[in-house]
Each structure stands twice: as C-alpha cells, then as structure tokens.
Design an enzyme around this catalytic site. Structure first.
Site, PDB file in Angstrom:
ATOM      1  N   CYS A 115       0.890  -1.178   0.000  1.00  0.00           N
ATOM      2  CA  CYS A 115       0.000   0.000   0.000  1.00  0.00           C
ATOM      3  C   CYS A 115       0.918   1.216   0.000  1.00  0.00           C
ATOM      4  O   CYS A 115       1.121   1.851   1.028  1.00  0.00           O
ATOM      5  CB  CYS A 115      -0.862   0.005   1.256  1.00  0.00           C
ATOM      6  SG  CYS A 115      -1.621  -1.576   1.638  1.00  0.00           S
ATOM      7  N   ALA A 117       1.427   4.331  -1.981  1.00  0.00           N
ATOM      8  CA  ALA A 117       1.343   5.767  -2.311  1.00  0.00           C
ATOM      9  C   ALA A 117       0.944   6.612  -1.090  1.00  0.00           C
ATOM     10  O   ALA A 117       0.219   6.124  -0.233  1.00  0.00           O
ATOM     11  CB  ALA A 117       0.309   5.970  -3.417  1.00  0.00           C
ATOM     12  N   GLY A 119       4.214   7.372  -0.956  1.00  0.00           N
ATOM     13  CA  GLY A 119       5.526   6.760  -1.131  1.00  0.00           C
ATOM     14  C   GLY A 119       6.605   7.106  -0.135  1.00  0.00           C
ATOM     15  O   GLY A 119       7.754   6.729  -0.319  1.00  0.00           O
ATOM     16  N   GLY A 120       6.254   7.815   0.950  1.00  0.00           N
ATOM     17  CA  GLY A 120       7.284   8.173   1.934  1.00  0.00           C
ATOM     18  C   GLY A 120       8.048   6.946   2.434  1.00  0.00           C
ATOM     19  O   GLY A 120       9.277   6.975   2.556  1.00  0.00           O
ATOM     20  N   LYS A 121       7.322   5.875   2.693  1.00  0.00           N
ATOM     21  CA  LYS A 121       7.993   4.689   3.244  1.00  0.00           C
ATOM     22  C   LYS A 121       8.695   3.896   2.143  1.00  0.00           C
ATOM     23  O   LYS A 121       9.793   3.382   2.335  1.00  0.00           O
ATOM     24  CB  LYS A 121       6.982   3.819   3.989  1.00  0.00           C
ATOM     25  CG  LYS A 121       6.350   4.603   5.140  1.00  0.00           C
ATOM     26  CD  LYS A 121       5.214   3.889   5.802  1.00  0.00           C
ATOM     27  CE  LYS A 121       4.480   4.800   6.765  1.00  0.00           C
ATOM     28  NZ  LYS A 121       3.502   5.718   6.143  1.00  0.00           N
ATOM     29  N   GLU A 139       0.433   0.291  -5.591  1.00  0.00           N
ATOM     30  CA  GLU A 139      -0.659   1.164  -5.156  1.00  0.00           C
ATOM     31  C   GLU A 139      -1.912   0.802  -5.953  1.00  0.00           C
ATOM     32  O   GLU A 139      -1.898   0.831  -7.177  1.00  0.00           O
ATOM     33  CB  GLU A 139      -0.264   2.632  -5.344  1.00  0.00           C
ATOM     34  CG  GLU A 139      -1.397   3.616  -5.115  1.00  0.00           C
ATOM     35  CD  GLU A 139      -2.118   3.467  -3.785  1.00  0.00           C
ATOM     36  OE1 GLU A 139      -1.465   3.329  -2.737  1.00  0.00           O
ATOM     37  OE2 GLU A 139      -3.375   3.470  -3.790  1.00  0.00           O
ATOM     38  N   ASP A 184       1.301  -0.832   5.018  1.00  0.00           N
ATOM     39  CA  ASP A 184       0.913   0.407   5.700  1.00  0.00           C
ATOM     40  C   ASP A 184      -0.559   0.565   5.334  1.00  0.00           C
ATOM     41  O   ASP A 184      -0.902   1.225   4.360  1.00  0.00           O
ATOM     42  CB  ASP A 184       1.791   1.553   5.173  1.00  0.00           C
ATOM     43  CG  ASP A 184       1.570   2.838   5.936  1.00  0.00           C
ATOM     44  OD1 ASP A 184       1.296   2.770   7.147  1.00  0.00           O
ATOM     45  OD2 ASP A 184       1.662   3.914   5.317  1.00  0.00           O
ATOM     46  N   CYS A 237      -2.422   4.308  10.929  1.00  0.00           N
ATOM     47  CA  CYS A 237      -2.411   5.591  11.641  1.00  0.00           C
ATOM     48  C   CYS A 237      -3.748   5.733  12.377  1.00  0.00           C
ATOM     49  O   CYS A 237      -4.355   6.785  12.347  1.00  0.00           O
ATOM     50  CB  CYS A 237      -2.147   6.748  10.697  1.00  0.00           C
ATOM     51  SG  CYS A 237      -3.344   6.900   9.378  1.00  0.00           S
TER      52      CYS A 237
END
Ligand code: SAM
Length: 474
Positions: A115, A117, A119-121, A139, A184, A237
């Site tokens: 998962c 986008a 894309g930080g991780k 994504e 994520d 989150c």
C-alpha cells in the site's frame, strides 16, 4: 476539535480496558498542531550532512528517536527547495517514519510495499536497498500510483518496480516471492483527525467496521506472497484496537506460525503495555510525545528464508534501428559519466518498449499479468531522423547519478540559493559564465550543489532546459 461520538466512545472503552496506558491529555492533543518532520535520503546524505541540512532547512537538528535519518521540523518544510527536487529530503510526519525503519531493508532483499502511495515509506526502503535487490511498490489507486512514481523518481532510487494492482492479483502471480512485506494499511485514520479535517468525514463513511475486513484480506494476500522465514511489518495511523492488536491476532490465529519480533525500547515509542492484546507491538501516542498516532508491529513467518535471486534479463534479437538506439543511449552515458559511473552499468542489459530504452535488472516476465506503472530504469527515447538516430535522455536517469560519477565537464553545480537554479527549476534557459568549465556542446547534468537535479543541453554559452514540464516550479 469536535470528535465523532463513535470514536470517543470507542476510546473511552479502550482506556477503561487498558488502565496501564495513560489517557490524560489524549483528547486535548487533537487541538494541538500536528508535528512536522523531515527525512533525508540515506543514499544521498551521511549523518553529518543530515544534521547540518536539518538545521538549515527547518531550524532544528533534533532527531526523531525512532528514525535514523529523520528530524523534527519546527517550521514548514518547503517543497520549492532545490534539495527537495534533487531527492535529498522528503517532508514526512515523524510517526510515519517508524515502519520503514522497523523493516530495516538490506541490499539484496526483495521487498514488497503493498500500500505504497504517496511513497514516503517506499522511498526510504528503496534508498536502504541501495540499488541491490528489488523493491516492488504497489498502489491500488491509479491516480495515487502516479504520485508514487513521481516521488520514487525524485529519490533516484533504482531497482524499483511500481505496480497498480490488488493484493490478491499480486498474491496469485508472485507466491512465496518476497523476503519482506510492508503493509501500511488503509485504516479508519483516527490518528489523522487533528491534521486533516477530511479524515473525520472519511471515518464516518469508512469506519473500523468497514475497513477491518479489507485489512484482513490484505494480510492474507501478503501471507501468500511472503517466503518461509520472511517478515511482515504492519502499520496503521489509527487507534482502533480492532484494526491493530486484535486485527493482527485474528490474522495470526488464521495463520499459525507467525511470531511477533520485539524491538528494543525507543524513546517516544510505547512498547506494548502489560495489558496489550499483542505483546511486542508498538504504538506512538500523540499525547505522550510529538507526532501523530501510529501503530506498528513486526511479524516473522516460521521457516528458513532462502536466498533471493531474480531471473536475468536476456536481450532478444533486435533490428538494426533498435541497436542504433541502444548505441546512442550508451554514448550518452559515456559522454556524461566517468569510469566509476559507467561501472554501475556494467553487465546491465538494455530493453526496448516501443521507442523507449530501459536498463533492466532482471527479466520482467515474472510480472506478466500485473499492471505495471514503472519497470526498469528509463534511460530515454530514440527516433530515426533520416539515416541518423536521435536519442533524447530521460530526466529521471540524471537523478540516479552520483556527483562523483559524473565527468567534470558534464556537471554544472548551481548554488541552491542562486537565481540560476530557480530559473532552471522553472524551465528557463541558463546562460553559462566564464567560471563554468563545461564542454561546449551536448548533454550535461545540472545539480543543486553536489546533488544532481536534471539535464540540460549546452550549445555555446546557452544551456537548453530539459527539466520536464510536469516537474517545473510555477
Ligand atoms: N505507505 C504510504 C506512504 O508511506 O506514503 C501510505 C499508504 S496509505 C496509509 C494506504 C494506501 O492503501 C492508500 O494509498 C490506499 O489507496 C491503499 N489501499 C486502499 N484500499 C486498498 C486495498 N484494498 N488494498 C491495497 N491497498 C489499498
């Protein structure tokens, strides 16, 4: 802030069940401004540079305790800074830095970010792989996969495939393929309420009851994709226990043989309280430290992990015109790179998709049947103009170069605060000065100091701007 009653009822019951988790200040934390953060590329910067850059970009070099390349940012981090465009840093909420640190990607591993986008991780995982091994960043939402592509390209990471797929399709085509998987997960987003007013609306439509079964389906697909002895990092989150500890327990009951990998205590990360339904899992609480709410758990599948290998790409018979295109791509690389830079491309094979030329790390027939957004490393396009082959390099290849690998007469280092760099990022022509010691004709790499940004084409004293239109500052 007015919080949904369903949420406050759920959290009241949670704190009632878990008296060992301090609840004082929890609801008040939703009225505080969200903490900002900045994460630096582990490929482009070392520890010393990171601290200096954090101070100059955000005014503080206070590290995020759970992320080796992350810092708290007291001030807004601009996306207009040339270093951002060179992939040196990524503005990221501090709690969101935890999962990619926990997965601890090592060069040579084959990793799936299910998962991914925006894309930080995925970017952090790709940087840690250092071009060895493979990152498959997926994504499900096509529009979001385009943002993922842009972010991945900016970092200059190589050895990445981007998919736009369902987890079920990936599981059907790549069973037992991955060493590690990051989930994520899409979640009810309770940790986002204070940052994004849209998160409350979305919670009312897709609350825990709707999203929990989706999370279980994603976890089931991940289990199929994962090797024996492989690892899953699952994060959300949200605060909801059903989507976190209880959701993972339910997965582990369906799939016996997984165990939780416990991590040493880290300041700011609440390791599972004695009353936790999932010992070894981690939470970040917004009322106990700066950062949004986050849950993260690291699982290991039983068995011995076998070494990873990818099938080699073998170039098929090519027409003379196609060979001409590849020769022109090679020539571009030799014109720009020194011997150490060219070494990186030793043994790499070129492939053609239409007029596009790509460098292949492996045979992508293994991805057959999957929707790909990015495969291979896009070097550029060729076309025939009469009997001549004209090659146009892609700007994204320039971001994969290291400064030390570029020939001196092919690199224009611009001061990050200079007028010329702003003009370059806006797509304007650059005029060379007497100090710019460059070749007088052909492609050059333009950088923010030592960090490559993109390409230009020199003709006399002028540099034609090749910075892509879609990337330009407005
Ligand atoms: N990991 C990302 C990052 O660091 O930027 C954030 C991911 S976000 C929390 C969750 C993602 O899951 C969204 O991009 C969403 O489109 C995607 N998603 C939603 N439903 C999904 C499903 N059924 N299977 C896989 N992904 C899904």
């Amino acid at each position: 802030m007015r919080l949904p009653v369903k949420f406050t009822d759920e959290m009241d019951a949670f704190f009632e069940r878990h008296k060992d988790i301090p609840s004082e200040g929890f609801y008040e934390s939703f009225d505080l401004e969200g903490q900002k953060g900045i994460r630096f590329s582990t490929m482009k910067t070392d520890e010393e540079e990171r601290s200096a850059l954090a101070s100059s970009l955000s005014g503080s070099d206070e590290k995020v305790p759970w992320c080796s390349c992350g810092f708290y940012a007291p001030n807004d981090i601009s996306n207009n800074n040339p270093y951002y465009h060179a992939g040196v840093y990524y503005p990221q909420e501090p709690s969101a830095m935890l999962p990619a640190e926990v997965i601890n990607a090592r060069p040579g591993e084959i990793i799936l970010d299910l998962c991914a986008a925006p894309g930080g991780k995925a970017c952090r995982i790709g940087e840690d792989l250092k071009g060895e091994g493979l990152l498959v960043a997926n994504e499900i939402n096509y529009d979001r996969s385009k943002a993922l592509l842009r972010n991945i390209e900016r970092t200059g990471i190589t050895g990445v495939v981007i998919l736009n797929e369902t987890p079920e399709n990936i599981a059907a085509r790549l069973p037992g393929f991955f060493d590690k998987i990051l989930i994520d997960a899409p979640c009810s987003g309770e940790g986002m309420f204070r940052r994004d007013p849209g998160a409350i609306k979305s919670y009312e439509e897709y609350g825990p009851a709707k999203i929990s079964p989706v999370q279980q389906q994603i976890l089931d697909s991940a289990d199929i994709c994962l090797k024996e002895g492989g690892e899953i990092v699952y994060s959300t989150c949200t605060f909801c226990e059903d989507e976190n500890e209880l959701g993972i327990r339910s997965f582990m009951e369906r799939h016996p043989g997984y165990e939780v990998i416990s991590h040493p205590e880290i300041k700011g990360v609440a390791h599972s309280a004695p009353s936790s339904a999932l010992p070894g899992s981690m939470r970040i609480w917004p009322h106990l430290n700066p950062g949004d709410g986050h849950f993260c758990v690291h699982l290991k599948k039983k068995g011995i992990r076998t070494a990873s290998s990818l099938p080699s790409f073998v170039s098929k018979g090519l027409k003379a015109s196609e060979r001409g295109g590849i020769d022109a791509a090679r020539q571009f690389l030799s014109d720009c790179l020194n011997s150490s830079g060219l070494k990186r491309f030793d043994g790499k094979q070129f492939a053609l998709h239409g007029q596009g030329i790509f460098l292949m790390d492996f045979d992508e027939k293994i991805l057959k049947g999957l929707k790909t957004v990015k495969t291979g490393l896009y070097v550029g396009d060729f076309r025939l103009a009469g009997s001549k082959t004209v090659f146009t390099p892609s700007n994204s290849i320039a971001l994969t170069f290291n400064r030390c690998d570029i020939r001196e007469d092919s690199y224009l280092a611009l001061e990050p605060s200079s007028d010329r760099i702003t003009r370059y990022l806006k797509g304007e022509t650059i005029t060379l000065t007497d100090e710019d010691n460059l070749k007088d004709k052909g492609y050059i790499v333009i950088g923010a100091g030592d960090f490559p940004l993109g390409l230009g084409k020199v003709s006399g004293r002028q540099v034609k701007n090749l910075y892509p239109k879609a990337w330009r500052l407005i």
